[in-house]
Design a protein around this motif. Structure first.
Motif, PDB file in Angstrom:
ATOM      1  N   ARG A   1       0.876  -1.177   0.000  1.00  0.00           N
ATOM      2  CA  ARG A   1       0.000   0.000   0.000  1.00  0.00           C
ATOM      3  C   ARG A   1       0.910   1.222   0.000  1.00  0.00           C
ATOM      4  NH1 ARG A   1      -3.167  -2.629   3.548  1.00  0.00           N
ATOM      5  NH2 ARG A   1      -2.143  -1.687   5.346  1.00  0.00           N
ATOM      6  N   PRO A   2       1.057   1.920  -1.126  1.00  0.00           N
ATOM      7  CA  PRO A   2       2.018   3.026  -1.216  1.00  0.00           C
ATOM      8  C   PRO A   2       1.876   4.059  -0.100  1.00  0.00           C
ATOM      9  CG  PRO A   2       1.212   2.488  -3.397  1.00  0.00           C
ATOM     10  CD  PRO A   2       0.412   1.655  -2.433  1.00  0.00           C
ATOM     11  N   LYS A   3       0.628   4.334   0.298  1.00  0.00           N
ATOM     12  CA  LYS A   3       0.415   5.397   1.291  1.00  0.00           C
ATOM     13  C   LYS A   3       0.709   4.940   2.715  1.00  0.00           C
ATOM     14  CE  LYS A   3      -2.729   7.892  -1.656  1.00  0.00           C
ATOM     15  NZ  LYS A   3      -4.097   8.166  -2.065  1.00  0.00           N
ATOM     16  N   ALA A   4       1.028   3.653   2.899  1.00  0.00           N
ATOM     17  CA  ALA A   4       1.277   3.130   4.246  1.00  0.00           C
ATOM     18  C   ALA A   4       2.723   3.311   4.701  1.00  0.00           C
ATOM     19  CB  ALA A   4       0.893   1.651   4.311  1.00  0.00           C
ATOM     20  N   PHE A   5       3.603   3.664   3.777  1.00  0.00           N
ATOM     21  CA  PHE A   5       5.017   3.814   4.138  1.00  0.00           C
ATOM     22  C   PHE A   5       5.283   5.187   4.740  1.00  0.00           C
ATOM     23  CE2 PHE A   5       5.374   0.656   0.630  1.00  0.00           C
ATOM     24  CZ  PHE A   5       6.028  -0.349   1.325  1.00  0.00           C
ATOM     25  N   GLU A   6       6.120   5.222   5.766  1.00  0.00           N
ATOM     26  CA  GLU A   6       6.554   6.498   6.341  1.00  0.00           C
ATOM     27  C   GLU A   6       7.608   7.134   5.425  1.00  0.00           C
ATOM     28  OE1 GLU A   6       5.184   7.826   8.927  1.00  0.00           O
ATOM     29  OE2 GLU A   6       3.947   6.072   9.379  1.00  0.00           O
ATOM     30  N   ARG A   7       7.811   8.435   5.597  1.00  0.00           N
ATOM     31  CA  ARG A   7       8.783   9.160   4.774  1.00  0.00           C
ATOM     32  C   ARG A   7      10.176   8.537   4.898  1.00  0.00           C
ATOM     33  NH1 ARG A   7      12.905  12.392   5.110  1.00  0.00           N
ATOM     34  NH2 ARG A   7      13.174  14.170   3.722  1.00  0.00           N
ATOM     35  N   ASP A   8      10.637   8.317   6.137  1.00  0.00           N
ATOM     36  CA  ASP A   8      11.991   7.795   6.339  1.00  0.00           C
ATOM     37  C   ASP A   8      12.138   6.374   5.795  1.00  0.00           C
ATOM     38  OD1 ASP A   8      12.609  10.180   7.464  1.00  0.00           O
ATOM     39  OD2 ASP A   8      12.705   9.458   9.534  1.00  0.00           O
ATOM     40  N   GLU A   9      11.037   5.622   5.863  1.00  0.00           N
ATOM     41  CA  GLU A   9      11.044   4.253   5.333  1.00  0.00           C
ATOM     42  C   GLU A   9      11.282   4.287   3.815  1.00  0.00           C
ATOM     43  OE1 GLU A   9       8.191   0.333   6.051  1.00  0.00           O
ATOM     44  OE2 GLU A   9       7.345   2.321   6.310  1.00  0.00           O
TER      45      GLU A   9
ATOM     46  N   VAL B   1       5.198   3.509  -6.175  1.00  0.00           N
ATOM     47  CA  VAL B   1       5.021   3.737  -4.735  1.00  0.00           C
ATOM     48  C   VAL B   1       5.228   5.200  -4.346  1.00  0.00           C
ATOM     49  CG1 VAL B   1       5.761   3.040  -2.412  1.00  0.00           C
ATOM     50  CG2 VAL B   1       5.680   1.344  -4.263  1.00  0.00           C
ATOM     51  N   VAL B   2       6.423   5.724  -4.598  1.00  0.00           N
ATOM     52  CA  VAL B   2       6.725   7.081  -4.116  1.00  0.00           C
ATOM     53  C   VAL B   2       5.804   8.123  -4.743  1.00  0.00           C
ATOM     54  CG1 VAL B   2       8.491   8.854  -3.881  1.00  0.00           C
ATOM     55  CG2 VAL B   2       9.136   6.453  -3.674  1.00  0.00           C
ATOM     56  N   LYS B   3       5.525   8.008  -6.037  1.00  0.00           N
ATOM     57  CA  LYS B   3       4.668   8.995  -6.702  1.00  0.00           C
ATOM     58  C   LYS B   3       3.246   9.011  -6.128  1.00  0.00           C
ATOM     59  CE  LYS B   3       7.084   9.400 -11.130  1.00  0.00           C
ATOM     60  NZ  LYS B   3       7.035   9.126 -12.589  1.00  0.00           N
ATOM     61  N   LYS B   4       2.832   7.910  -5.494  1.00  0.00           N
ATOM     62  CA  LYS B   4       1.491   7.834  -4.891  1.00  0.00           C
ATOM     63  C   LYS B   4       1.511   8.154  -3.400  1.00  0.00           C
ATOM     64  CE  LYS B   4       0.200   4.207  -8.158  1.00  0.00           C
ATOM     65  NZ  LYS B   4      -0.090   2.778  -8.308  1.00  0.00           N
ATOM     66  N   SER B   5       2.693   8.429  -2.879  1.00  0.00           N
ATOM     67  CA  SER B   5       2.853   8.646  -1.442  1.00  0.00           C
ATOM     68  C   SER B   5       2.575  10.099  -1.065  1.00  0.00           C
ATOM     69  CB  SER B   5       4.284   8.286  -1.027  1.00  0.00           C
ATOM     70  OG  SER B   5       4.593   8.832   0.239  1.00  0.00           O
ATOM     71  N   PRO B   6       1.987  10.328   0.117  1.00  0.00           N
ATOM     72  CA  PRO B   6       1.823  11.713   0.581  1.00  0.00           C
ATOM     73  C   PRO B   6       3.154  12.398   0.882  1.00  0.00           C
ATOM     74  CG  PRO B   6       1.159  10.154   2.306  1.00  0.00           C
ATOM     75  CD  PRO B   6       1.419   9.349   1.071  1.00  0.00           C
ATOM     76  N   HIS B   7       4.237  11.616   0.933  1.00  0.00           N
ATOM     77  CA  HIS B   7       5.561  12.166   1.261  1.00  0.00           C
ATOM     78  C   HIS B   7       6.369  12.544   0.014  1.00  0.00           C
ATOM     79  CE1 HIS B   7       4.617  10.755   5.254  1.00  0.00           C
ATOM     80  NE2 HIS B   7       4.539   9.512   4.820  1.00  0.00           N
ATOM     81  N   ALA B   8       5.801  12.342  -1.176  1.00  0.00           N
ATOM     82  CA  ALA B   8       6.571  12.533  -2.419  1.00  0.00           C
ATOM     83  C   ALA B   8       7.164  13.936  -2.510  1.00  0.00           C
ATOM     84  CB  ALA B   8       5.699  12.244  -3.641  1.00  0.00           C
TER      85      ALA B   8
END
Length: 217
Positions: free
Chosen positions: A69-77, A98-105
């Motif tokens: 789940r791309p959004k489940a990873f923490e920024r540092d992870e 993954v990263v492009k779908k992340s809130p941390h991108a």
């Protein structure tokens, strides 16, 4: 569960597939269509994805990127994962799936962009190229062209490829910068001689820009 999946991946190993992949720097021998079929059956399983990633095995990591789940990873992870992703396919899938779908991108983009490791920096450029195309507000496009003009010719392969993609995207999407983008491409000659299959667009920026712009008119 990780052990069962690893055994299944080992059973899918094909020496011919591995030989082809190794030419591109990817150390795995699993046909990607078969890998995607395994992912489809497993569906989304975040903890299994983390377990598969932790094995360090390239095929297992590719599978992990398909079932996470791309959004489940923490920024540092995500930062740690990117620095661990040394093969091209794992790196590309991690950034794109993954990263492009992340809130941390958007936090990671500038952090990676100027990283001294060219492979990490290439991910920052890939995220920047995504913004050039979809959300250019706030980006200094002229400044990006300055960096590309100064650094792309001598950049290591993966970073050079990412910079070149950004150059082409600026030229395609932003008419006000198009002439300069084409001029930079023509002067630097990066990827001018890249072998291109029939029906495919050359990655040489001036040709790429002209081709994509012509399709829109």
């Amino acid at each position: 569960m990780v052990a069962e999946v690893m055994a299944e991946l080992a059973g899918l190993e094909d020496p011919k597939v591995r030989a082809v992949n190794e030419k591109h720097g990817d150390d795995h021998g699993v046909n990607l269509t078969k890998l995607r079929a395994v992912a489809k059956r497993l569906k989304t399983q975040q903890e299994l994805a983390r377990g598969l990633w932790a094995t360090g095995d390239t095929a297992a990591r590719l599978l992990a990127l398909l079932i996470c789940r791309p959004k489940a990873f923490e920024r540092d992870e995500l930062d740690t994962m990117l620095r661990e992703a040394r093969t091209p396919k794992v790196h590309d899938w991690l950034v794109n799936y993954v990263v492009k779908k992340s809130p941390h991108a958007e936090q990671l983009r500038p952090a990676w962009f100027g990283d001294p490791d060219p492979v990490v920096a290439s991910a920052g450029w890939a995220l920047t190229t995504e913004r050039v195309a979809k959300r250019p507000e706030g980006l200094d496009l002229a400044g990006l062209l300055d960096i590309i003009e100064a650094e792309m010719a001598d950049a290591p392969d993966r970073l050079q490829w990412a910079m070149n993609h950004c150059l082409a995207q600026i030229g395609i999407e932003h008419p006000g910068h198009r002439a300069r983008a084409i001029d930079i491409g023509e002067r630097l000659q990066v990827l001018e001689d890249y072998p291109t299959s029939p029906g495919c667009t050359s990655p040489f920026a001036p040709v790429w820009i002209a081709e994509m712009v012509s399709r829109r008119h």
